[in-house]
Design a protein around this motif. Structure first.
Motif, short mmCIF file in Angstrom:
data_model
loop_
_atom_site.label_atom_id
_atom_site.label_comp_id
_atom_site.label_asym_id
_atom_site.label_seq_id
_atom_site.Cartn_x
_atom_site.Cartn_y
_atom_site.Cartn_z
N GLN A 7 14.02 -7.16 -16.80
CA GLN A 7 13.71 -7.16 -15.38
C GLN A 7 14.95 -6.72 -14.60
O GLN A 7 16.08 -6.91 -15.06
N LEU A 8 14.72 -6.10 -13.44
CA LEU A 8 15.81 -5.57 -12.63
C LEU A 8 15.84 -6.32 -11.31
O LEU A 8 14.86 -6.30 -10.55
N TRP A 9 16.98 -6.97 -11.02
CA TRP A 9 17.11 -7.78 -9.81
C TRP A 9 17.76 -6.96 -8.71
O TRP A 9 18.86 -6.44 -8.87
N LEU A 10 17.05 -6.86 -7.58
CA LEU A 10 17.56 -6.13 -6.41
C LEU A 10 18.24 -7.11 -5.46
O LEU A 10 17.74 -8.22 -5.24
N SER A 11 19.36 -6.71 -4.90
CA SER A 11 20.08 -7.58 -3.97
C SER A 11 19.69 -7.32 -2.52
O SER A 11 19.95 -8.14 -1.65
N SER A 12 19.05 -6.17 -2.25
CA SER A 12 18.69 -5.82 -0.87
C SER A 12 17.47 -4.90 -0.88
O SER A 12 17.28 -4.11 -1.81
N SER A 13 16.66 -5.02 0.16
CA SER A 13 15.51 -4.11 0.30
C SER A 13 15.97 -2.68 0.53
O SER A 13 15.21 -1.73 0.32
N ASP A 14 17.23 -2.51 0.96
CA ASP A 14 17.77 -1.16 1.14
C ASP A 14 17.91 -0.41 -0.18
O ASP A 14 18.14 0.80 -0.19
N ASP A 15 17.81 -1.15 -1.30
CA ASP A 15 17.94 -0.52 -2.61
C ASP A 15 16.66 0.22 -3.02
O ASP A 15 16.64 0.86 -4.07
N LEU A 16 15.59 0.10 -2.24
CA LEU A 16 14.34 0.81 -2.53
C LEU A 16 14.27 2.10 -1.73
O LEU A 16 14.46 2.10 -0.51
N ARG A 17 13.99 3.21 -2.43
CA ARG A 17 13.89 4.50 -1.74
C ARG A 17 12.67 5.26 -2.25
O ARG A 17 12.48 5.41 -3.46
N LEU A 18 11.85 5.71 -1.33
CA LEU A 18 10.63 6.45 -1.67
C LEU A 18 10.97 7.89 -2.02
O LEU A 18 11.64 8.59 -1.26
N ILE A 19 10.54 8.34 -3.20
CA ILE A 19 10.76 9.72 -3.64
C ILE A 19 9.51 10.57 -3.43
O ILE A 19 9.57 11.68 -2.91
N GLN A 20 8.36 10.03 -3.85
CA GLN A 20 7.09 10.76 -3.72
C GLN A 20 6.01 9.77 -3.30
O GLN A 20 5.79 8.77 -3.98
N SER A 68 0.82 -1.21 0.00
CA SER A 68 0.00 0.00 0.00
C SER A 68 0.86 1.26 0.00
O SER A 68 0.44 2.31 -0.49
N LYS A 69 2.07 1.16 0.53
CA LYS A 69 2.98 2.31 0.56
C LYS A 69 3.59 2.56 -0.81
O LYS A 69 3.80 3.71 -1.22
N PHE A 70 3.87 1.48 -1.56
CA PHE A 70 4.58 1.62 -2.83
C PHE A 70 3.65 1.80 -4.03
O PHE A 70 4.02 2.46 -5.00
N LEU A 71 2.46 1.21 -4.01
CA LEU A 71 1.59 1.24 -5.18
C LEU A 71 1.15 2.67 -5.48
O LEU A 71 0.50 3.33 -4.66
N GLY A 72 1.54 3.17 -6.65
CA GLY A 72 1.23 4.54 -7.04
C GLY A 72 2.28 5.54 -6.61
O GLY A 72 2.17 6.73 -6.94
N ALA A 73 3.32 5.10 -5.90
CA ALA A 73 4.37 6.00 -5.43
C ALA A 73 5.50 6.09 -6.44
O ALA A 73 5.68 5.21 -7.28
N LYS A 74 6.27 7.17 -6.35
CA LYS A 74 7.48 7.31 -7.15
C LYS A 74 8.65 6.86 -6.30
O LYS A 74 8.83 7.33 -5.17
N ILE A 75 9.46 5.95 -6.84
CA ILE A 75 10.57 5.40 -6.07
C ILE A 75 11.85 5.43 -6.90
O ILE A 75 11.83 5.58 -8.13
#
Length: 336
Positions: free
Chosen positions: A225-238, A196-203
């Motif tokens: 497809q883009l493979w992430l190695s860590s959840s720390d690689d996700l950052r919320l912008i908007q 719910s935090k990510f859907l529709g958000a800019k990251i």
């Protein structure tokens, strides 16, 4: 021993000249024959960028490789294969050894060049862990650049709007969109994202792009497809805009018309009657007009049912379309 001589003097001297030429050629052949047998092999390739620079026919020559770098992407579903990156570039290693090395492991890898399905790779590899390292800095690129395939295997950073989220084989996949370009984000398998935090958000996110779909006969990339190695690689912008289901449905005619609240990540709630359905595409109609809707998943609403859909508007050929939509029935069926 028998000797044969030409019948005339002129022929005799011609015969001698031919014998001299033959002897000289024989000596040269004997001189260089051992060199052909014991030719020095080419020096090993020591940088990933050198591998990627090879043409298909050059990579087929199985040139020796000796590189050292850090593992940037690996997944249990890859059966031992992984990506490694040194100071020059990242490259795919066609390993079949289990267990696979984890991202951040520093490896020394030997092998030979192979053309790969899309880009040159390290074939017949042998690897040894020699330590650990932080992941290399991610190169900032657009999703449009990503889908060209030029960044295949490189650690990159992209940003966009999250249009959908789904779970396949225990792994969350987010669809990240920038304009008309999109890429699937393959999240770490042990990560449960707040959808719910990510859907529709800019990251913004960092990872390693790999082919999702290929035309193998033509060696062409279809999707990425883009493979992430860590959840720390996700950052919320908007942050995402409010859930549209908390407000009345928007009339179809109003989609993509001017509103001070419009943004690329804004979702709309539409209510209408299903007038056509095929695969993941359907058409809705309300009192103000009709609308093409492309669903996030293939489902089977019946023609004539009244449903609600929530999705993101785009414009194609001058007409609005709702994409990455999810639907729910209103309970009113058989309106047509």
């Amino acid at each position: 021993m028998l000797f044969f001589f030409p019948s005339s003097r002129g022929s005799f001297f011609s015969f001698l000249e031919k014998q001299k030429s033959f002897s000289a050629l024989s000596c040269l052949a004997l001189l260089f024959f051992p060199l052909a047998i014991f030719a020095t092999p080419p020096p090993p390739i020591t940088q990933a960028q050198q591998i990627l620079s090879l043409k298909e026919e050059e990579a087929q020559q199985h040139l020796p490789i000796q590189i050292q770098g850090v593992v940037t992407a690996a997944d249990p579903s890859w059966n031992g294969q992984f990506f490694i990156q040194d100071s020059s570039a990242g490259v795919f290693v066609d390993s079949r050894v289990q267990p696979i090395p984890t991202p951040g492991t520093l490896l020394r890898v030997t092998g030979v060049t192979e053309p790969g399905a899309f880009a040159p790779i390290v074939g017949r590899p042998l690897w040894k862990a020699v330590g650990s390292s932080s992941l290399p800095p991610a190169k900032s690129v657009s999703i449009e650049q990503l889908v060209t395939g030029s960044e295949d295997g490189q650690r990159v950073q992209v940003q966009g709007w999250v249009h959908s989220a789904r779970k396949e084989a225990g792994q969350w996949i987010l669809a990240l969109v920038e304009g008309s370009s999109r890429v699937d984000l393959m999240l770490p398998r042990n990560f449960e994202p707040p959808i719910s935090k990510f859907l529709g958000a800019k990251i913004s996110t960092a990872g390693v792009p790999t082919p999702k779909r290929m035309n193998y006969n033509l060696r062409r990339l279809v999707s990425v497809q883009l493979w992430l190695s860590s959840s720390d690689d996700l950052r919320l912008i908007q942050p995402a805009s409010p859930d549209p289901r908390s407000s009345p449905p928007t009339p179809i005619r109003s989609i993509t018309q001017y509103s001070i609240d419009n943004s690329p990540g804004r979702r709309f709630l539409i209510q209408g009657i299903v007038t056509f359905h095929s695969g993941d595409t359907l058409y809705l109609s309300d009192a103000t007009g009709g609308l093409e809707v492309r669903l996030a998943e293939e489902i089977a609403p019946k023609i004539g049912d009244e449903i609600e859909v929530v999705g993101f508007p785009i414009v194609e050929r001058g007409l609005p379309i709702l994409v990455d939509a999810i639907f729910s029935p209103t309970g009113n069926q058989g309106k047509v």
